[in-house]
Motif scaffolding. Structure first.
Motif, mmCIF file in Angstrom:
data_model
loop_
_atom_site.group_PDB
_atom_site.id
_atom_site.type_symbol
_atom_site.label_atom_id
_atom_site.label_comp_id
_atom_site.label_asym_id
_atom_site.label_seq_id
_atom_site.Cartn_x
_atom_site.Cartn_y
_atom_site.Cartn_z
ATOM 1 N N LYS A 1 0.800 -1.221 0.000
ATOM 2 C CA LYS A 1 0.000 0.000 0.000
ATOM 3 C C LYS A 1 0.837 1.277 0.000
ATOM 4 C CE LYS A 1 -4.470 -1.407 1.165
ATOM 5 N NZ LYS A 1 -5.744 -0.860 1.652
ATOM 6 N N LEU A 2 2.118 1.156 0.354
ATOM 7 C CA LEU A 2 2.908 2.367 0.507
ATOM 8 C C LEU A 2 4.199 2.332 -0.324
ATOM 9 C CD1 LEU A 2 2.934 5.013 2.329
ATOM 10 C CD2 LEU A 2 4.592 3.762 3.702
ATOM 11 N N ILE A 3 5.062 1.362 0.017
ATOM 12 C CA ILE A 3 6.410 1.340 -0.582
ATOM 13 C C ILE A 3 6.336 1.288 -2.118
ATOM 14 C CG2 ILE A 3 8.628 0.120 -0.627
ATOM 15 C CD1 ILE A 3 8.197 0.979 2.160
ATOM 16 N N ARG A 4 5.436 0.467 -2.644
ATOM 17 C CA ARG A 4 5.350 0.336 -4.109
ATOM 18 C C ARG A 4 5.063 1.657 -4.816
ATOM 19 N NH1 ARG A 4 5.924 -4.782 -5.643
ATOM 20 N NH2 ARG A 4 4.916 -6.410 -4.415
ATOM 21 N N ARG A 5 4.364 2.575 -4.143
ATOM 22 C CA ARG A 5 4.082 3.878 -4.737
ATOM 23 C C ARG A 5 5.338 4.680 -4.996
ATOM 24 N NH1 ARG A 5 -0.838 6.790 -3.518
ATOM 25 N NH2 ARG A 5 -2.378 5.291 -2.788
ATOM 26 N N PHE A 6 6.348 4.452 -4.143
ATOM 27 C CA PHE A 6 7.531 5.301 -4.190
ATOM 28 C C PHE A 6 8.701 4.642 -4.907
ATOM 29 C CE2 PHE A 6 5.063 6.731 -0.517
ATOM 30 C CZ PHE A 6 4.942 8.074 -0.832
ATOM 31 N N LEU A 7 8.543 3.360 -5.246
ATOM 32 C CA LEU A 7 9.629 2.659 -5.946
ATOM 33 C C LEU A 7 9.510 2.882 -7.446
ATOM 34 C CD1 LEU A 7 9.818 -0.876 -4.264
ATOM 35 C CD2 LEU A 7 11.445 1.006 -4.038
ATOM 36 N N PRO A 8 10.668 2.960 -8.142
ATOM 37 C CA PRO A 8 10.591 2.961 -9.606
ATOM 38 C C PRO A 8 10.016 1.609 -10.077
ATOM 39 C CG PRO A 8 12.876 3.254 -8.824
ATOM 40 C CD PRO A 8 12.036 2.995 -7.630
ATOM 41 N N ARG A 9 9.346 1.633 -11.209
ATOM 42 C CA ARG A 9 8.701 0.421 -11.723
ATOM 43 C C ARG A 9 9.686 -0.755 -11.834
ATOM 44 N NH1 ARG A 9 3.730 -0.910 -13.455
ATOM 45 N NH2 ARG A 9 2.693 1.024 -12.906
ATOM 46 N N ALA A 10 10.931 -0.461 -12.218
ATOM 47 C CA ALA A 10 11.928 -1.522 -12.407
ATOM 48 C C ALA A 10 12.273 -2.231 -11.090
ATOM 49 C CB ALA A 10 13.197 -0.934 -13.028
ATOM 50 N N ASN A 11 12.059 -1.534 -9.961
ATOM 51 C CA ASN A 11 12.367 -2.136 -8.654
ATOM 52 C C ASN A 11 11.121 -2.633 -7.938
ATOM 53 O OD1 ASN A 11 14.941 -1.309 -9.215
ATOM 54 N ND2 ASN A 11 14.933 0.413 -7.788
ATOM 55 N N GLY A 12 10.045 -2.851 -8.657
ATOM 56 C CA GLY A 12 8.836 -3.390 -8.023
ATOM 57 C C GLY A 12 7.790 -2.327 -7.749
ATOM 58 N N GLY A 13 7.999 -1.107 -8.263
ATOM 59 C CA GLY A 13 7.013 -0.054 -8.060
ATOM 60 C C GLY A 13 5.744 -0.317 -8.855
ATOM 61 N N GLY A 14 4.657 0.369 -8.467
ATOM 62 C CA GLY A 14 3.391 0.207 -9.183
ATOM 63 C C GLY A 14 2.247 -0.028 -8.234
ATOM 64 N N GLY A 15 1.179 -0.621 -8.735
ATOM 65 C CA GLY A 15 -0.002 -0.879 -7.912
ATOM 66 C C GLY A 15 0.218 -2.029 -6.956
ATOM 67 N N PRO A 16 -0.646 -2.131 -5.930
ATOM 68 C CA PRO A 16 -0.492 -3.205 -4.954
ATOM 69 C C PRO A 16 -0.827 -4.580 -5.535
ATOM 70 C CG PRO A 16 -2.467 -1.887 -4.488
ATOM 71 C CD PRO A 16 -1.760 -1.221 -5.623
ATOM 72 N N ASP A 17 -0.160 -5.598 -5.015
ATOM 73 C CA ASP A 17 -0.478 -6.991 -5.328
ATOM 74 C C ASP A 17 -1.706 -7.337 -4.477
ATOM 75 O OD1 ASP A 17 -0.678 -9.765 -5.125
ATOM 76 O OD2 ASP A 17 1.487 -10.081 -5.227
ATOM 77 N N THR A 18 -2.881 -7.365 -5.121
ATOM 78 C CA THR A 18 -4.128 -7.485 -4.336
ATOM 79 C C THR A 18 -4.245 -8.839 -3.628
ATOM 80 O OG1 THR A 18 -5.271 -8.088 -6.368
ATOM 81 C CG2 THR A 18 -5.437 -5.802 -5.681
ATOM 82 N N ALA A 19 -3.630 -9.877 -4.190
ATOM 83 C CA ALA A 19 -3.684 -11.185 -3.525
ATOM 84 C C ALA A 19 -2.922 -11.136 -2.200
ATOM 85 C CB ALA A 19 -3.093 -12.268 -4.433
ATOM 86 N N ARG A 20 -1.780 -10.433 -2.198
ATOM 87 C CA ARG A 20 -0.993 -10.296 -0.957
ATOM 88 C C ARG A 20 -1.768 -9.492 0.083
ATOM 89 N NH1 ARG A 20 4.691 -8.171 0.014
ATOM 90 N NH2 ARG A 20 4.939 -9.773 1.593
ATOM 91 N N VAL A 21 -2.429 -8.418 -0.378
ATOM 92 C CA VAL A 21 -3.216 -7.599 0.549
ATOM 93 C C VAL A 21 -4.356 -8.430 1.140
ATOM 94 C CG1 VAL A 21 -4.761 -5.589 0.713
ATOM 95 C CG2 VAL A 21 -2.621 -5.411 -0.575
ATOM 96 N N ARG A 22 -5.036 -9.197 0.294
ATOM 97 C CA ARG A 22 -6.150 -10.036 0.777
ATOM 98 C C ARG A 22 -5.672 -11.018 1.845
ATOM 99 N NH1 ARG A 22 -8.333 -10.531 -4.201
ATOM 100 N NH2 ARG A 22 -7.160 -12.446 -4.534
ATOM 101 N N GLN A 23 -4.515 -11.663 1.574
ATOM 102 C CA GLN A 23 -3.973 -12.620 2.536
ATOM 103 C C GLN A 23 -3.609 -11.917 3.847
ATOM 104 O OE1 GLN A 23 -3.616 -16.140 2.297
ATOM 105 N NE2 GLN A 23 -3.256 -15.762 4.476
ATOM 106 N N ALA A 24 -3.015 -10.744 3.756
ATOM 107 C CA ALA A 24 -2.641 -9.993 4.962
ATOM 108 C C ALA A 24 -3.890 -9.614 5.768
ATOM 109 C CB ALA A 24 -1.843 -8.749 4.593
ATOM 110 N N MET A 25 -4.960 -9.242 5.069
ATOM 111 C CA MET A 25 -6.192 -8.872 5.756
ATOM 112 C C MET A 25 -6.814 -10.077 6.459
ATOM 113 S SD MET A 25 -6.749 -5.646 5.524
ATOM 114 C CE MET A 25 -8.504 -5.536 5.907
#
Lengths: 227, 227
Positions: free
Chosen positions: A115-139
């Motif tokens: 929800k946070l770190i990916r927003r600030f990373l360049p796309r090449a280092n894993g930046g972008g939108g959240p992995d919704t499956a990971r978020v669902r599992q965390a929830m």
């Protein structure tokens, strides 16, 4: 004056901000973005991570466990956050490890990364939108952990026993990050909610409630004591 | 007598076996396979993990951090493993967290999972041959960590300072597991090797050197003091 190199939404840094406030240790906060650690950080801490506690001109103290125990050893004249007998202290440390190990790995780390770190990373280092499956599992993991917090809060005055302790600070620090994202289903967990309400009402908690990260506003009830 | 519920190749359990021996605490060992934790374990420790320390009829103490601090608080009359000033103690704890956090995540956990746990898991739960890419990455991480151990051992009598400490026990516990698999390239790291040789020669280490897991024999030099 002492300083704490921290990151606003890092649960370990938050635990120590709470601890410093409870112990009555005034610290200057120095912000460090975890997705872009400065070269200077590696010179202080070879792990390149926060929190780091700087007690004046003395050697820096690195890592949440070392800093927590250091504060308890040197600053606990007014209040102890690892209180009681050796067995009671072991229960505090068991729960601190539970939240910093298990809860972090299963809930905080995936939520903060997605929800946070990916927003600030360049796309090449894993930046972008959240992995919704990971978020669902965390929830889903979060709900199990809220059951455990409820179980503890139902049987004890505070999570580790009859006194406020580092275990409450650790638990509240992690949950406060998830709450910042507005992802804690408090209404389903009245006992855990009532414990968190007590934590949130403490003067030590107030500075955390006015935190804000650029581009990621806190949830509507994040700062409300009546949520 | 006290007991320690442990797993033979679990680095956290190994650290506490070493610590008990150094403190002079005699413990009965109770083995628990981590890939198949018994229902009884969950009754003692809701996390379902080892190590667990049972100090006679008293409440069990769960988790390596809590047990380590408990032993230091209650059994360190003969020798302290978190010795020195508060700053020196913080350095011990920083390194213990380094090995139990970073080294474990980057080296021990993938090696133990891939080389050991997968053998004992049913295929449906991830059993089978090792993921060679994960092993390769762990081996590459191991080399970086051996550089850091060499750096510390070169500058200090022991890893955290001038005295043997819990940091040496933590580092040796993790490395001993990788050494069991015969995967430590000692010949490239003479300074780290000489430190490990001193650790291996301590009476506290001897019981670990006769360990064996069914179906997974230790490397040829695992038990040699001259390796």
């Amino acid at each position: 004056m002492s300083s704490l190199i921290h990151f606003t939404l890092d649960p370990f840094s938050r635990r120590l901000r709470l601890a410093c406030a409870e112990y009555g240790v005034v610290v200057e906060l120095i912000e460090e973005d975890p997705w872009n650690p400065s070269a200077a950080i590696y010179e202080i801490n070879p792990a390149g991570t926060v929190p780091i506690f700087l007690a004046g001109a003395d050697a820096p103290i690195c890592g949440v466990e070392a800093i927590g125990e250091f504060l308890e050893e040197t600053r606990s004249a007014r209040i102890s956050l690892i209180p009681g007998t050796s067995f009671e202290r072991a229960e505090v440390r068991r729960l601190v490890s539970w939240f910093d190990g298990k809860f972090y790995a299963e809930v905080s780390e995936p939520m903060i990364t997605e929800k946070l770190i990916r927003r600030f990373l360049p796309r090449a280092n894993g930046g972008g939108g959240p992995d919704t499956a990971r978020v669902r599992q965390a929830m889903s993991n979060l709900r199990e952990h809220l059951d455990y917090v409820s179980y503890l809060a139902d049987r004890r005055a505070w999570l580790a026993g009859e006194q406020l302790s580092m275990a409450d600070l650790a638990a509240a620090a992690h949950l406060s990050v998830i709450d910042y994202f507005d992802d804690v289903p408090w209404f389903r967990y009245p006992v855990a909610k009532s414990w968190y309400q007590r934590m949130k009402s403490r003067p030590s908690f107030r500075p955390l409630l006015s935190d804000s990260i650029r581009g990621v506003a806190p949830g509507a009830h994040y700062a409300d004591l009546d949520f």
